[in-house]
Design a protein around this motif. Structure first.
Motif, PDB file in Angstrom:
ATOM      1  N   ASP A 315      34.786 -19.648   7.316  1.00 21.50           N
ATOM      2  CA  ASP A 315      35.561 -20.724   6.713  1.00 21.50           C
ATOM      3  C   ASP A 315      35.391 -22.005   7.514  1.00 21.50           C
ATOM      4  O   ASP A 315      34.669 -22.062   8.520  1.00 21.50           O
ATOM      5  N   SER A 316      36.075 -23.068   7.076  1.00 16.22           N
ATOM      6  CA  SER A 316      35.880 -24.398   7.660  1.00 16.22           C
ATOM      7  C   SER A 316      36.358 -24.495   9.101  1.00 16.22           C
ATOM      8  O   SER A 316      36.013 -25.445   9.809  1.00 16.22           O
ATOM      9  N   PHE A 317      37.162 -23.535   9.542  1.00 14.76           N
ATOM     10  CA  PHE A 317      37.632 -23.541  10.914  1.00 14.76           C
ATOM     11  C   PHE A 317      36.473 -23.398  11.899  1.00 14.76           C
ATOM     12  O   PHE A 317      36.516 -23.909  13.019  1.00 14.76           O
ATOM     13  N   PHE A 318      35.403 -22.718  11.494  1.00 14.63           N
ATOM     14  CA  PHE A 318      34.260 -22.470  12.369  1.00 14.63           C
ATOM     15  C   PHE A 318      33.025 -23.310  12.007  1.00 14.63           C
ATOM     16  O   PHE A 318      32.159 -23.519  12.846  1.00 14.63           O
ATOM     17  N   SER A 319      32.936 -23.763  10.770  1.00  9.61           N
ATOM     18  CA  SER A 319      31.717 -24.423  10.284  1.00  9.61           C
ATOM     19  C   SER A 319      31.411 -25.710  11.040  1.00  9.61           C
ATOM     20  O   SER A 319      32.305 -26.506  11.316  1.00  9.61           O
ATOM     21  N   SER A 320      30.125 -25.889  11.339  1.00 14.05           N
ATOM     22  CA  SER A 320      29.638 -27.149  11.903  1.00 14.05           C
ATOM     23  C   SER A 320      28.122 -27.184  11.758  1.00 14.05           C
ATOM     24  O   SER A 320      27.465 -26.129  11.778  1.00 14.05           O
ATOM     25  N   PRO A 321      27.523 -28.377  11.585  1.00 14.28           N
ATOM     26  CA  PRO A 321      26.061 -28.462  11.452  1.00 14.28           C
ATOM     27  C   PRO A 321      25.326 -27.896  12.655  1.00 14.28           C
ATOM     28  O   PRO A 321      24.297 -27.230  12.511  1.00 14.28           O
ATOM     29  N   SER A 335      23.498 -18.875   7.596  1.00 17.42           N
ATOM     30  CA  SER A 335      24.947 -19.065   7.651  1.00 17.42           C
ATOM     31  C   SER A 335      25.419 -19.946   6.513  1.00 17.42           C
ATOM     32  O   SER A 335      24.677 -20.788   6.008  1.00 17.42           O
ATOM     33  N   CYS A 336      26.665 -19.730   6.126  1.00 16.45           N
ATOM     34  CA  CYS A 336      27.237 -20.455   5.000  1.00 16.45           C
ATOM     35  C   CYS A 336      28.748 -20.509   5.178  1.00 16.45           C
ATOM     36  O   CYS A 336      29.347 -19.586   5.734  1.00 16.45           O
ATOM     37  N   GLY A 337      29.366 -21.591   4.720  1.00 14.34           N
ATOM     38  CA  GLY A 337      30.818 -21.685   4.835  1.00 14.34           C
ATOM     39  C   GLY A 337      31.366 -22.965   4.259  1.00 14.34           C
ATOM     40  O   GLY A 337      30.620 -23.902   3.956  1.00 14.34           O
ATOM     41  N   THR A 338      32.658 -23.004   4.084  1.00 12.15           N
ATOM     42  CA  THR A 338      33.322 -24.222   3.663  1.00 12.15           C
ATOM     43  C   THR A 338      33.299 -25.217   4.812  1.00 12.15           C
ATOM     44  O   THR A 338      33.096 -24.836   5.974  1.00 12.15           O
ATOM     45  N   VAL A 339      33.507 -26.503   4.525  1.00  9.38           N
ATOM     46  CA  VAL A 339      33.362 -27.528   5.553  1.00  9.38           C
ATOM     47  C   VAL A 339      34.584 -28.437   5.594  1.00  9.38           C
ATOM     48  O   VAL A 339      35.349 -28.531   4.634  1.00  9.38           O
TER      49      VAL A 339
END
Length: 353
Positions: A315-321, A335-339
């Motif tokens: 989820d967006s809590f972990f996502s980063s480029p 990897s894939c996730g909300t941002v």
């Protein structure tokens, strides 16, 4: 179906959606975000020179067709790593995880701790605590004890005493047949996983807040990987284990259903199998300070699946480029996730999505 029932169902689904969204939050989110935006490189509000700062690490562009596909193929195996044709019962699989080695240590340390407690308190020890009548336990008895603990998770009652009640309206005779109530309480009180002599000083640089169960915890993690290969798609997330006891790294997160508890990070595959886990013990001084805390924990834990083209969802809590780039280039992990569009290095245009 009557309209009022449809409305109730819609409201229930709405509540569940809101609850699932809240579960990705954390009381330490501010701490993580501060590390992400440390040195004021990028403000939470999109600054005028946002694009210039992004360009220093990333170049964003529109892509079409096959150019947009940059997914590594999956080359791993999935399933049990051994022949399970002779496994007939749930107990056979339970023993895979709870090995004879773990069981032996549990029996040894429980008896050791009971002996230490009795020597310390002697005859003056409060008999209401059931320690004065202690008899050494064994593997068979510990297995019975663990079985009752697991069963309590399926049969919910108001108190431990209720599992041994003789009231015919609510009784569960099985518990009385397996183990007396007083004996269960004795084991519950004395149960131990490590020798207290091995405890290090809290001021020691190698002090481990999880030292009481560290060997067993790491043993389970190793076993998870020794007996099974995860599916191509895996998830990375944080979970809360309800706990109200006294412990330094206990978390209080108001938005969660389980507000008090221990926070854990987990890697689980598409079947729900836990492949790796880590307890959050507070801020780690040994972590890489040049990257965020969320980046560090995901990057460290995904070592166990690197090089096979797994797809990790978060989820967006972990996502980063940075995280997505490094997982792909250094570990061959998709990897894939909300941002969160205000997180560092995401393009300005994503704020309008």
């Amino acid at each position: 179906m009557p309209r009022k029932f449809l409305t109730q169902i819609e409201n229930l689904m709405k509540d569940l959606d809101e609850e699932n969204f809240d579960d990705s939050d954390s009381e330490y989110e501010d701490e993580f975000e501060n590390s992400i935006f440390e040195n004021n490189e990028v403000d939470l509000d999109v600054s005028a020179n946002f694009d210039e700062k992004v360009e220093s690490l990333f170049s964003w562009k529109e892509v079409e067709g096959s150019e947009a596909i940059n997914v590594l193929p999956f080359s791993g195996k999935v399933g049990l790593k051994f022949d399970a044709s002779n496994f007939k019962t749930e107990n056979d699989f339970f023993k895979l995880m709870f090995t004879d080695e773990i069981l032996s240590i549990l029996v040894e340390e429980t008896n050791r701790y009971a002996f230490d407690v009795l020597n310390l308190h002697g005859e003056t020890f409060d008999k209401r605590n059931h320690a004065s009548s202690w008899k050494p336990t064994n593997k068979n008895e510990i297995l019975k004890f663990l079985g009752l603990i697991l069963l309590m998770g399926h049969i919910e009652k108001d108190s431990i005493q209720d599992y041994w009640t003789t009231n015919y309206l609510v009784e569960t005779p099985f518990f009385r047949e397996v183990m007396p109530h007083d004996r269960f309480l004795m084991i519950l009180k004395i149960l131990h996983f490590s020798d207290n002599i091995l405890k290090e000083s809290r001021d020691s640089p190698t002090y481990d807040r999880l030292w009481k169960i560290r060997k067993k915890f790491d043993s389970f993690n190793r076993t998870f990987k020794e007996v099974y290969d995860p599916t191509e798609n895996v998830s990375f997330d944080e979970v809360i284990i309800k706990f109200k006891g006294r412990i330094h790294f206990k978390q209080y997160i108001p938005k969660k259903r389980k507000q008090w508890g221990l926070k854990m990070y987990k890697i689980a595959d598409a079947t729900g199998y836990t492949y790796d886990m880590r307890v959050y013990l507070g801020k780690d001084k040994k972590e890489n300070l040049s990257t965020s805390a969320t980046y560090n924990v995901v990057n460290a834990m995904t070592d166990c699946i690197k090089g096979k083209g797994h797809k990790v969802f978060m989820d967006s809590f972990f996502s980063s480029p940075e995280l997505y780039r490094d997982l792909l280039k250094e570990k061959k992990i998709n990897s894939c996730g909300t941002v969160r569009p205000n997180r560092k290095h995401f393009p300005k245009e994503s704020c309008s999505l």
